[in-house]
Design an enzyme around this catalytic site. Structure first.
Site, PDB file in Angstrom:
ATOM      1  N   ARG A 238      10.238  38.091 -44.345  1.00 21.28           N
ATOM      2  CA  ARG A 238      11.690  38.223 -44.127  1.00 21.28           C
ATOM      3  C   ARG A 238      12.222  39.561 -44.660  1.00 21.28           C
ATOM      4  NH1 ARG A 238      10.401  34.021 -41.852  1.00 21.28           N
ATOM      5  NH2 ARG A 238      11.712  32.159 -41.634  1.00 21.28           N
TER       6      ARG A 238
ATOM      7  N   SER B 100      17.728  29.048 -42.497  1.00 16.94           N
ATOM      8  CA  SER B 100      17.353  28.974 -43.912  1.00 16.94           C
ATOM      9  C   SER B 100      18.303  29.828 -44.736  1.00 16.94           C
ATOM     10  CB  SER B 100      15.951  29.519 -44.132  1.00 16.94           C
ATOM     11  OG  SER B 100      15.024  28.803 -43.378  1.00 16.94           O
TER      12      SER B 100
ATOM     13  N   GLU C 230      18.491  34.260 -48.360  1.00 17.04           N
ATOM     14  CA  GLU C 230      17.910  35.018 -47.259  1.00 17.04           C
ATOM     15  C   GLU C 230      19.042  35.589 -46.402  1.00 17.04           C
ATOM     16  OE1 GLU C 230      16.801  34.088 -43.236  1.00 17.04           O
ATOM     17  OE2 GLU C 230      15.091  33.050 -44.147  1.00 17.04           O
TER      18      GLU C 230
HETATM   19  N1  EPU Z   1      10.574  20.222 -47.250  1.00  8.49           N
HETATM   20  C1  EPU Z   1      11.127  19.230 -48.009  1.00  8.49           C
HETATM   21  N2  EPU Z   1      12.461  18.996 -47.921  1.00  8.49           N
HETATM   22  C2  EPU Z   1      13.274  19.707 -47.104  1.00  8.49           C
HETATM   23  C3  EPU Z   1      12.723  20.724 -46.327  1.00  8.49           C
HETATM   24  C4  EPU Z   1      11.360  20.977 -46.407  1.00  8.49           C
HETATM   25  O1  EPU Z   1      10.440  18.541 -48.773  1.00  8.49           O
HETATM   26  O2  EPU Z   1      14.466  19.419 -47.076  1.00  8.49           O
HETATM   27  C5  EPU Z   1       9.122  20.451 -47.297  1.00  8.49           C
HETATM   28  C6  EPU Z   1       8.450  19.907 -46.030  1.00  8.49           C
HETATM   29  O3  EPU Z   1       8.105  18.577 -46.167  1.00  8.49           O
HETATM   30  C7  EPU Z   1       7.222  20.761 -45.929  1.00  8.49           C
HETATM   31  C8  EPU Z   1       7.678  22.100 -46.486  1.00  8.49           C
HETATM   32  O4  EPU Z   1       8.846  21.835 -47.266  1.00  8.49           O
HETATM   33  O5  EPU Z   1       6.184  20.296 -46.751  1.00  8.49           O
HETATM   34  C9  EPU Z   1       7.943  23.144 -45.433  1.00  8.49           C
HETATM   35  O6  EPU Z   1       9.020  22.734 -44.607  1.00  8.49           O
HETATM   36  P1  EPU Z   1       9.257  23.334 -43.122  1.00  8.49           P
HETATM   37  O7  EPU Z   1       8.016  23.203 -42.333  1.00  8.49           O
HETATM   38  O8  EPU Z   1      10.496  22.729 -42.583  1.00  8.49           O
HETATM   39  O9  EPU Z   1       9.445  24.883 -43.364  1.00  8.49           O
HETATM   40  P2  EPU Z   1      10.255  25.701 -44.450  1.00  8.49           P
HETATM   41  O10 EPU Z   1       9.290  26.387 -45.356  1.00  8.49           O
HETATM   42  O11 EPU Z   1      11.283  24.843 -45.073  1.00  8.49           O
HETATM   43  C10 EPU Z   1      10.210  27.929 -43.082  1.00  8.49           C
HETATM   44  C11 EPU Z   1      11.185  28.977 -42.602  1.00  8.49           C
HETATM   45  C12 EPU Z   1      11.948  28.488 -41.382  1.00  8.49           C
HETATM   46  C13 EPU Z   1      10.942  28.170 -40.290  1.00  8.49           C
HETATM   47  C14 EPU Z   1       9.963  27.112 -40.832  1.00  8.49           C
HETATM   48  C15 EPU Z   1       8.857  26.812 -39.866  1.00  8.49           C
HETATM   49  C16 EPU Z   1      11.792  30.284 -44.543  1.00  8.49           C
HETATM   50  C17 EPU Z   1      12.857  30.619 -45.529  1.00  8.49           C
HETATM   51  N3  EPU Z   1      12.103  29.349 -43.660  1.00  8.49           N
HETATM   52  O12 EPU Z   1      10.984  26.819 -43.542  1.00  8.49           O
HETATM   53  O13 EPU Z   1      12.764  29.558 -40.922  1.00  8.49           O
HETATM   54  O14 EPU Z   1      11.573  27.689 -39.130  1.00  8.49           O
HETATM   55  O15 EPU Z   1       9.328  27.595 -42.052  1.00  8.49           O
HETATM   56  O16 EPU Z   1       7.964  27.879 -39.826  1.00  8.49           O
HETATM   57  O17 EPU Z   1      10.719  30.888 -44.574  1.00  8.49           O
HETATM   58  C18 EPU Z   1      14.940  30.534 -40.912  1.00  8.49           C
HETATM   59  O18 EPU Z   1      14.438  31.522 -41.446  1.00  8.49           O
HETATM   60  O19 EPU Z   1      16.173  30.480 -40.641  1.00  8.49           O
HETATM   61  C19 EPU Z   1      14.110  29.371 -40.639  1.00  8.49           C
HETATM   62  C20 EPU Z   1      14.617  28.238 -40.182  1.00  8.49           C
END
Ligand code: EPU
Length: 338
Positions: A164, A238, A334
């Site tokens: 990012r 995010s 972010e």
């Molecule tokens: N999780 C939780 N609770 C929550 C959200 C997530 O426990 O409320 C846990 C999930 O269970 C999982 C892990 O966190 O084990 C990862 O969750 P997820 O796959 O939803 O991805 P993320 O790391 O929360 C990142 C990006 C997103 C992108 C997704 C998918 C960042 C800051 N965010 O989210 O990007 O869509 O991965 O690749 O890196 C964005 O930048 O606007 C965005 C949505």
């Protein structure tokens, strides 16, 4: 070109915050932009470049000129046996470029389906999702230097991409307007279905041999089920970055919180999902008056209608503080807070 004054930015930021810009103008090509930058009334003002407004949180009126990138167009500009180079105007909607790539059977950005925002904003934060980042397919970009009006070309190295991150969020912050992006897309597809949720969704769709179209459909399905649609509930995706912490700290925390997820970054560090940390602190689904934390993804702050940017920022800092107190980890926004 039409200059608007005291112009409401509400339809121009996906958070839907109602603030005004002193001046607002839209440009539709590089020449128009260069002409604009010559004008004394533009030269003197501080400037903000808005793409889709999907990564900002306004906390006050903008005391300057907002330049909206309206440069459109998508075309294959060069190709060889393996790759097609696709050039897109900075003002194009990002997802339309994904659809263009699918129509032309070109692979590489199907995992980035449905990310809100414009093509010109994509390199600024090296957008990423489901195991793919823009930098993986990035070839070049063209950008106009605000101070001189010159058109410069940046390759991937010059963009200094990170998680990012890019040079446009650091040394070159606020200095350029991205007018076009050129991607190197694959004619022979290399699907990235490593992300757990994609695999499961493809299984649910009963797809045995997925194509780029199937992966895109799976990503759209996952995003629609987890992330709020800005057209219905104001948000900027995010709100925080996933923090990178020392592996040593992770090992200690893991003793106390055996379920804590993490992804290795290097031998010395891991990345922890901020959404998990925030949920553990009890914030998921929290509603404070007309804003709050999304019920399906704790990483996303939402405006249910009429929220003030400063209140959302206060909520963000309360979240940062409680994650800090519970885990000793500092979260960083972010989203650009203006
Ligand atoms: N999780 C939780 N609770 C929550 C959200 C997530 O426990 O409320 C846990 C999930 O269970 C999982 C892990 O966190 O084990 C990862 O969750 P997820 O796959 O939803 O991805 P993320 O790391 O929360 C990142 C990006 C997103 C992108 C997704 C998918 C960042 C800051 N965010 O989210 O990007 O869509 O991965 O690749 O890196 C964005 O930048 O606007 C965005 C949505």
């Amino acid at each position: 070109m039409k200059f608007e004054s005291d112009f409401s930015l509400k339809p121009y930021n996906t958070f839907g915050i109602d603030v005004k810009a002193k001046l607002f103008v839209r440009f539709d090509n590089v020449q128009e932009l260069q002409d604009l930058l010559q004008r004394p009334e533009v030269k003197e003002e501080q400037k903000l470049i808005l793409g889709g407004g999907s990564n900002v949180l306004f906390t006050k009126d903008y005391d300057g000129i907002v330049l909206q990138n309206g440069i459109k167009g998508m075309e294959v500009v060069q190709e060889d046996e393996k790759f097609a180079y696709v050039k897109a105007g900075g003002g194009e909607v990002w997802h339309n470029l994904v659809l263009f790539s699918l129509e032309h059977n070109l692979g590489g950005i199907e995992n980035l389906s449905l990310i809100p925002g414009t093509v010109g904003a994509a390199p600024l934060q090296n957008i990423g999702a489901y195991g793919v980042e823009l930098k993986d397919v990035f070839h070049q970009l063209e950008a106009v230097h605000l101070a001189t009006g010159e058109l410069h070309t940046f390759d991937a190295e010059a963009c200094r991409f990170g998680y990012r991150e890019s040079v446009f969020k650091h040394e070159a912050k606020g200095e350029y307007i991205v007018t076009a992006v050129i991607l190197r897309l694959h004619k022979q597809h290399q699907l990235n279905t490593s992300y757990g949720a994609i695999k499961t969704t493809l299984e649910e769709m009963q797809v045995q041999q997925p194509t780029i179209h199937d992966v895109s459909a799976a990503v759209c399905h996952i995003r629609r089920s987890k992330l709020p649609d800005p057209a219905q509930i104001g948000n900027a995706g995010s709100f925080f970055k996933n923090p990178e912490i020392p592996t040593l700290l992770y090992d200690v925390l893991k003793e106390q919180y055996p379920d804590m997820p993490a992804y290795p970054v290097s031998e010395a560090t891991v990345k922890v999902p901020a959404g998990w940390l925030i949920e553990q602190c009890g914030w998921k689904g929290k509603v404070v008056e007309n804003y709050g934390v999304h019920k399906n993804q704790a990483l996303v702050l939402v405006n249910y209608g009429g929220a003030k940017g400063e209140n959302v920022v206060k909520l963000a800092y309360d979240i940062i503080q409680s994650v800090q107190e519970k885990f000793g980890i500092t979260l960083h926004p972010e989203v650009n807070i203006l």
